[in-house]
Motif scaffolding. Structure first.
Motif, PDB file in Angstrom:
ATOM      1  N   UNK A  39       0.304  -1.631   2.443  1.00  0.00           N
ATOM      2  CA  UNK A  39      -0.380  -0.793   3.432  1.00  0.00           C
ATOM      3  C   UNK A  39       0.487   0.354   3.930  1.00  0.00           C
ATOM      4  N   UNK A  40       1.796   0.285   3.652  1.00  0.00           N
ATOM      5  CA  UNK A  40       2.688   1.340   4.141  1.00  0.00           C
ATOM      6  C   UNK A  40       2.643   2.589   3.259  1.00  0.00           C
ATOM      7  N   UNK A  41       2.155   2.427   2.040  1.00  0.00           N
ATOM      8  CA  UNK A  41       2.169   3.562   1.119  1.00  0.00           C
ATOM      9  C   UNK A  41       1.094   4.583   1.446  1.00  0.00           C
ATOM     10  N   UNK A  42       1.240   5.773   0.894  1.00  0.00           N
ATOM     11  CA  UNK A  42       0.231   6.817   1.035  1.00  0.00           C
ATOM     12  C   UNK A  42      -1.002   6.376   0.246  1.00  0.00           C
ATOM     13  N   UNK A  43      -2.193   6.500   0.832  1.00  0.00           N
ATOM     14  CA  UNK A  43      -3.399   5.991   0.186  1.00  0.00           C
ATOM     15  C   UNK A  43      -3.749   6.813  -1.052  1.00  0.00           C
ATOM     16  N   UNK A  44      -3.973   6.127  -2.141  1.00  0.00           N
ATOM     17  CA  UNK A  44      -4.429   6.784  -3.374  1.00  0.00           C
ATOM     18  C   UNK A  44      -5.342   5.796  -4.084  1.00  0.00           C
ATOM     19  N   UNK A  45      -6.633   6.076  -4.060  1.00  0.00           N
ATOM     20  CA  UNK A  45      -7.619   5.130  -4.588  1.00  0.00           C
ATOM     21  C   UNK A  45      -7.369   4.829  -6.066  1.00  0.00           C
ATOM     22  N   UNK A  46      -6.837   5.788  -6.800  1.00  0.00           N
ATOM     23  CA  UNK A  46      -6.591   5.565  -8.239  1.00  0.00           C
ATOM     24  C   UNK A  46      -5.596   4.425  -8.466  1.00  0.00           C
ATOM     25  N   UNK A  47      -4.703   4.191  -7.472  1.00  0.00           N
ATOM     26  CA  UNK A  47      -3.716   3.113  -7.626  1.00  0.00           C
ATOM     27  C   UNK A  47      -4.361   1.726  -7.626  1.00  0.00           C
ATOM     28  N   UNK A  48      -5.612   1.636  -7.139  1.00  0.00           N
ATOM     29  CA  UNK A  48      -6.276   0.332  -7.025  1.00  0.00           C
ATOM     30  C   UNK A  48      -7.106  -0.020  -8.260  1.00  0.00           C
ATOM     31  N   UNK A  49      -7.344   0.955  -9.110  1.00  0.00           N
ATOM     32  CA  UNK A  49      -8.269   0.741 -10.233  1.00  0.00           C
ATOM     33  C   UNK A  49      -7.679  -0.271 -11.223  1.00  0.00           C
ATOM     34  N   UNK A  50      -8.499  -1.263 -11.552  1.00  0.00           N
ATOM     35  CA  UNK A  50      -8.105  -2.259 -12.550  1.00  0.00           C
ATOM     36  C   UNK A  50      -7.260  -3.385 -12.003  1.00  0.00           C
ATOM     37  N   UNK A  51      -6.960  -3.351 -10.681  1.00  0.00           N
ATOM     38  CA  UNK A  51      -6.125  -4.398 -10.094  1.00  0.00           C
ATOM     39  C   UNK A  51      -6.972  -5.258  -9.166  1.00  0.00           C
ATOM     40  N   UNK A  52      -6.580  -6.523  -9.029  1.00  0.00           N
ATOM     41  CA  UNK A  52      -7.313  -7.458  -8.181  1.00  0.00           C
ATOM     42  C   UNK A  52      -6.536  -7.623  -6.883  1.00  0.00           C
ATOM     43  N   UNK A  53      -7.029  -7.030  -5.787  1.00  0.00           N
ATOM     44  CA  UNK A  53      -6.284  -6.956  -4.536  1.00  0.00           C
ATOM     45  C   UNK A  53      -6.785  -8.001  -3.534  1.00  0.00           C
ATOM     46  N   UNK A  54      -5.872  -8.568  -2.764  1.00  0.00           N
ATOM     47  CA  UNK A  54      -6.225  -9.526  -1.704  1.00  0.00           C
ATOM     48  C   UNK A  54      -6.654  -8.747  -0.464  1.00  0.00           C
ATOM     49  N   UNK A  55      -7.708  -9.202   0.187  1.00  0.00           N
ATOM     50  CA  UNK A  55      -8.139  -8.553   1.432  1.00  0.00           C
ATOM     51  C   UNK A  55      -8.838  -9.574   2.316  1.00  0.00           C
ATOM     52  N   UNK A  56      -9.014  -9.217   3.583  1.00  0.00           N
ATOM     53  CA  UNK A  56      -9.772 -10.059   4.502  1.00  0.00           C
ATOM     54  C   UNK A  56     -11.236  -9.642   4.477  1.00  0.00           C
ATOM     55  N   UNK A  57     -12.115 -10.616   4.730  1.00  0.00           N
ATOM     56  CA  UNK A  57     -13.519 -10.287   4.901  1.00  0.00           C
ATOM     57  C   UNK A  57     -13.647  -9.336   6.090  1.00  0.00           C
ATOM     58  N   UNK A  58     -14.529  -8.383   6.026  1.00  0.00           N
ATOM     59  CA  UNK A  58     -14.658  -7.406   7.105  1.00  0.00           C
ATOM     60  C   UNK A  58     -15.073  -8.098   8.402  1.00  0.00           C
TER      61      UNK A  58
END
Lengths: 153, 114
Positions: free
Chosen positions: B82-101
């Motif tokens: 979360x500290x990095x600069x946001x770049x949506x392309x960095x998320x493509x093809x990866x399975x990321x952990x998140x909380x339910x909204x």
């Protein structure tokens, strides 16, 4: 009323935007706010069923550490925008102060710009920018902004 | 959340049942979840509906909630930096952990350096 939240590195900030005469009640386990920051509006907060209350004044940072561990009831007198400063995990006390002039920083402190665009060390901050301070002087042109510094005790 | 249960045994002599519980969308077959012996006298036999409600209230719900934490993670997951600069392309093809909204909105705070 809309509720907001953000977990930062060493603290979290909660927020609430609402209207005049809104009432908000929260249990002690859900509300661990040490300082209430009122960007807009005013109101009061108290423990339920007690006559004593703490005033929440426009553009002030109010110390609510005496309410830690208690249930709370908030009431607004005007439309409002308020934030709460919380520690993460088990309760540890912080201090808070509103910044109006240049100041000396330290490694245990964080600065948060709650409103406006102050110029600090030549850099213009935006609303809700925050900074990990270090042990150096910070030159401030407050520019009518609302800025707080929070320090781990 | 939809759940499933499977009564493996009914023991009228001791008024017990042996039951397995899981989520309908559990990543494993229900037979992989441990069967528990329950006290059948607590259940409501008025109808199928009351039976299932009492079964889930007293025994199923806690087991299902616990199984959500114990179920194996079948995906190769990563935490978001979360500290990095946001770049949506960095998320493509990866399975990321998140909380339910949650019902709380995110405060758009940004850390900067002075």
């Amino acid at each position: 009323m809309k509720r907001y939240f953000k977990k930062c590195e060493e603290f979290s900030i909660c927020g609430a935007f609402g209207e005049k005469d809104d009432i908000l009640s929260e249990s002690a386990k859900d509300n661990v706010t040490q300082f209430q920051i009122i960007v807009k509006g005013s109101g009061k907060v108290a423990r339920p069923f007690e006559s004593n209350f703490i005033e929440l004044k426009n553009r002030e940072i109010t110390d609510l550490r005496t309410l830690i561990g208690s249930d709370r009831i908030y009431k607004s007198f005007e439309d409002f925008e308020m934030y709460g400063f919380n520690c993460i995990g088990k309760y540890k006390p912080w201090s808070a102060r509103k910044i109006i002039n240049s100041f000396q920083g330290d490694d245990n402190s964080w600065l948060i710009c709650f409103d406006g665009r102050p110029i600090i060390n030549g850099i213009t901050l935006e609303k809700m920018n925050y900074v990990k301070l270090t042990n150096k002087k910070y030159d401030v042109d407050i520019n009518d902004a609302f800025v707080g510094v929070f320090t781990k005790l | 959340m939809k759940c499933i249960f499977k009564i493996e045994e009914y023991l009228p002599d001791t008024n017990q049942m042996v039951v397995r519980f899981a989520r309908l969308h559990s990543p494993q077959h229900i037979d992989n979840y441990r069967a528990i012996a329950i006290d059948a006298t607590r259940l409501d036999y008025y109808s199928y509906e009351t039976f299932v409600k009492s079964l889930m209230r007293y025994y199923g719900n806690p087991k299902v909630d616990a199984s959500e934490l114990k179920d194996p993670i079948v995906n190769d997951v990563e935490d978001i930096n979360i500290d990095g600069e946001f770049e949506v392309r960095d998320l493509i093809g990866r399975c990321m952990v998140c909380n339910k909204d949650s019902d709380k909105e995110l405060i758009k705070m940004k850390m900067i350096e002075l």
